[in-house]
Design a protein around this motif. Structure first.
Motif, PDB file in Angstrom:
ATOM      1  N   SER A 186      22.110 -31.049  61.594  1.00 47.78           N
ATOM      2  CA  SER A 186      22.420 -32.189  60.732  1.00 47.78           C
ATOM      3  C   SER A 186      21.254 -32.520  59.803  1.00 47.78           C
ATOM      4  O   SER A 186      20.093 -32.172  60.070  1.00 47.78           O
ATOM      5  CB  SER A 186      22.742 -33.423  61.589  1.00 47.78           C
ATOM      6  N   THR A 187      21.572 -33.192  58.729  1.00 44.88           N
ATOM      7  CA  THR A 187      20.560 -33.627  57.771  1.00 44.88           C
ATOM      8  C   THR A 187      19.513 -34.503  58.458  1.00 44.88           C
ATOM      9  O   THR A 187      19.843 -35.428  59.195  1.00 44.88           O
ATOM     10  CB  THR A 187      21.217 -34.424  56.635  1.00 44.88           C
ATOM     11  N   ALA A 240      15.223 -29.544  64.817  1.00 45.42           N
ATOM     12  CA  ALA A 240      15.871 -28.660  65.792  1.00 45.42           C
ATOM     13  C   ALA A 240      14.929 -27.548  66.208  1.00 45.42           C
ATOM     14  O   ALA A 240      14.174 -27.007  65.394  1.00 45.42           O
ATOM     15  CB  ALA A 240      17.150 -28.060  65.209  1.00 45.42           C
ATOM     16  N   ALA A 241      14.972 -27.197  67.499  1.00 42.33           N
ATOM     17  CA  ALA A 241      14.143 -26.127  68.043  1.00 42.33           C
ATOM     18  C   ALA A 241      15.022 -24.949  68.437  1.00 42.33           C
ATOM     19  O   ALA A 241      16.035 -25.121  69.119  1.00 42.33           O
ATOM     20  CB  ALA A 241      13.368 -26.618  69.259  1.00 42.33           C
ATOM     21  N   ASN A 294      11.624 -37.315  56.733  1.00 44.48           N
ATOM     22  CA  ASN A 294      13.067 -37.218  56.977  1.00 44.48           C
ATOM     23  C   ASN A 294      13.651 -35.940  56.374  1.00 44.48           C
ATOM     24  O   ASN A 294      14.706 -35.953  55.728  1.00 44.48           O
ATOM     25  CB  ASN A 294      13.808 -38.449  56.427  1.00 44.48           C
ATOM     26  N   ILE A 295      12.974 -34.826  56.578  1.00 42.25           N
ATOM     27  CA  ILE A 295      13.415 -33.544  56.061  1.00 42.25           C
ATOM     28  C   ILE A 295      14.022 -32.722  57.192  1.00 42.25           C
ATOM     29  O   ILE A 295      13.502 -32.722  58.317  1.00 42.25           O
ATOM     30  CB  ILE A 295      12.235 -32.786  55.401  1.00 42.25           C
ATOM     31  N   THR A 296      15.116 -32.040  56.934  1.00 41.23           N
ATOM     32  CA  THR A 296      15.733 -31.182  57.945  1.00 41.23           C
ATOM     33  C   THR A 296      14.749 -30.086  58.325  1.00 41.23           C
ATOM     34  O   THR A 296      14.242 -29.358  57.469  1.00 41.23           O
ATOM     35  CB  THR A 296      17.029 -30.551  57.396  1.00 41.23           C
ATOM     36  N   THR A 297      14.450 -29.969  59.618  1.00 46.14           N
ATOM     37  CA  THR A 297      13.413 -29.051  60.077  1.00 46.14           C
ATOM     38  C   THR A 297      13.926 -28.219  61.243  1.00 46.14           C
ATOM     39  O   THR A 297      14.544 -28.742  62.164  1.00 46.14           O
ATOM     40  CB  THR A 297      12.157 -29.824  60.530  1.00 46.14           C
ATOM     41  N   VAL A 298      13.652 -26.909  61.187  1.00 49.15           N
ATOM     42  CA  VAL A 298      13.999 -25.995  62.275  1.00 49.15           C
ATOM     43  C   VAL A 298      12.744 -25.225  62.649  1.00 49.15           C
ATOM     44  O   VAL A 298      12.100 -24.632  61.777  1.00 49.15           O
ATOM     45  CB  VAL A 298      15.111 -25.001  61.870  1.00 49.15           C
ATOM     46  N   ASP A 344      14.894 -33.045  68.261  1.00 54.09           N
ATOM     47  CA  ASP A 344      16.084 -33.876  68.431  1.00 54.09           C
ATOM     48  C   ASP A 344      17.170 -33.074  69.145  1.00 54.09           C
ATOM     49  O   ASP A 344      17.932 -33.621  69.929  1.00 54.09           O
ATOM     50  CB  ASP A 344      16.635 -34.323  67.072  1.00 54.09           C
ATOM     51  N   ARG A 345      17.198 -31.759  68.823  1.00 59.29           N
ATOM     52  CA  ARG A 345      18.180 -30.891  69.435  1.00 59.29           C
ATOM     53  C   ARG A 345      17.547 -29.535  69.721  1.00 59.29           C
ATOM     54  O   ARG A 345      16.715 -29.059  68.962  1.00 59.29           O
ATOM     55  CB  ARG A 345      19.380 -30.688  68.512  1.00 59.29           C
TER      56      ARG A 345
END
Length: 365
Positions: A26-27, A31-32, A187-191, A205-206
């Motif tokens: 999600s925006t 996530a890991a 607040n940037i989408t991060t993987v 977060d996930r």
């Protein structure tokens, strides 16, 4: 920006690195991708980045198909494990590089680039290091420069491959908290990719747990730790004793199921607690800060397992190596079987069964 991976596969020759993977991020989510070496997590990250092409499947950014777009078109920032900084450039030019090489019509002015670089150096707490070379910085500082360089192009998605893997434990701890705080501010989408369970549990977060090119489970840190989808997730994420349990009164007589219990869930006492307690011998005792770890052997099956407790509880027991105690396995939880034969979670505590004793046997760990 949201990211969706839909039925993606990637092979290198006969090796299937990623197998029919689907997931949604999600925006604004952190996530890991977590898994052992060779599980496909870095390949999946590179596929999301556009650094590798999928063999099958599609990748969507904000609902739009980006499968055939380049990394630049996808507007992603990528941070490599070993920084990949330009050794001959100072820190200012390393951070500015992505802006300086843009086509002339899209390139900011020199003044704008300078302002952007110093804004980022301040953000990563390195504003006084602009003229230094990478060789003059510590590992943690070089990693922050690499992050600033990735952020310079104002990416909508930030991707990090084992970002702390080359750092010592203390620096990793500090940078985890720093990166989590930075992510919350931007607040940037991060993987990010990691094989460190603690790192994933602390930061994400996930968590997407991968093994042999497949996704085993996706969920919050709480979900994947306390409600693992199968024995692999349970054994990989945190310490766990795996057992085979004979289940009385099941559909099949004496049916066997896989169960698990984490070391800290085992209660150790000098006397039998109830029917779920088994006599066990203490082989070794290890003290790790405030935690005491007992390596034990069940007297009924001869199989080893581990128990953990706080130092205060250990001092109350007053036990030594070689002594016999009772280990309560009542919190053992069982992996049942879902339709189709796939293992799933069945949260029947063993203490609801008729017996534990020799009917609960450790599986190969």
């Amino acid at each position: 920006m949201s990211v969706e991976v839909r039925n993606v596969s990637k092979a290198y020759g006969s090796f299937q690195a990623v197998q029919d993977v689907s997931l949604e991020i999600s925006t604004g989510e952190l996530a890991a991708l977590l898994g052992p070496s060779g599980s496909g997590k870095t390949t999946l990250l590179r596929l999301i980045a556009g650094l590798e092409k999928t063999d099958r499947g599609n990748i969507f950014f904000k609902g739009e198909d980006a499968t055939n777009q380049s990394a630049r078109e996808r507007k992603v920032g990528f941070v490599f494990q070993h920084y990949a900084l330009f050794r001959h450039m100072n820190i200012f030019n390393n951070v500015a590089f992505g802006l300086q090489v843009r086509p002339r019509k899209n390139r900011p002015s020199k003044k704008e680039i300078r302002e952007r670089v110093f804004e980022l150096l301040k953000l990563v707490q390195l504003e006084g290091f602009a003229e230094r070379k990478p060789s003059q910085l510590s590992g943690g500082q070089r990693q922050r420069v690499a992050l600033a360089r990735a952020l310079a192009i104002e990416p909508e998605v930030l991707l990090l491959d084992e970002p702390f893997g080359a750092l010592d434990a203390k620096v990793r701890q500090e940078l985890r908290r720093w990166l989590r705080d930075l992510h919350d501010r931007l607040n940037i989408t991060t993987v990010f990719v990691t094989h460190d369970q603690e790192e994933a549990l602390e930061m994400a977060d996930r968590i997407v747990v991968m093994n042999e090119g497949k996704v085993e489970q996706t969920g919050t840190p709480e979900q994947v730790y306390h409600a693992p989808a199968n024995p692999f997730v349970c054994s990989f994420l945190g310490r766990a004793n795996l057992f085979r349990a004979r289940v009385p009164g099941d559909q099949a007589a004496d049916s066997m199921e896989i169960g698990y219990i984490r070391p800290h869930e085992i209660q150790v006492s000098m006397h039998r607690y109830d029917r779920t307690s088994v006599p066990s011998v203490i082989n070794h005792i290890y003290t790790v800060g405030p935690t005491v770890r007992l390596e034990m052997t069940r007297m009924d099956t001869g199989e080893p397992f581990e128990a953990e407790m706080g130092r205060e509880r250990f001092q109350e027991l007053g036990v030594r190596a070689g002594e016999t105690v009772f280990a309560d396995l009542g919190d053992l939880k069982l992996f049942g079987t879902k339709p189709g034969g796939n293992p799933g979670m069945n949260y029947r505590p063993v203490r609801q069964m008729q017996s534990v004793g020799a009917d609960v046997q450790p599986a190969n760990r």
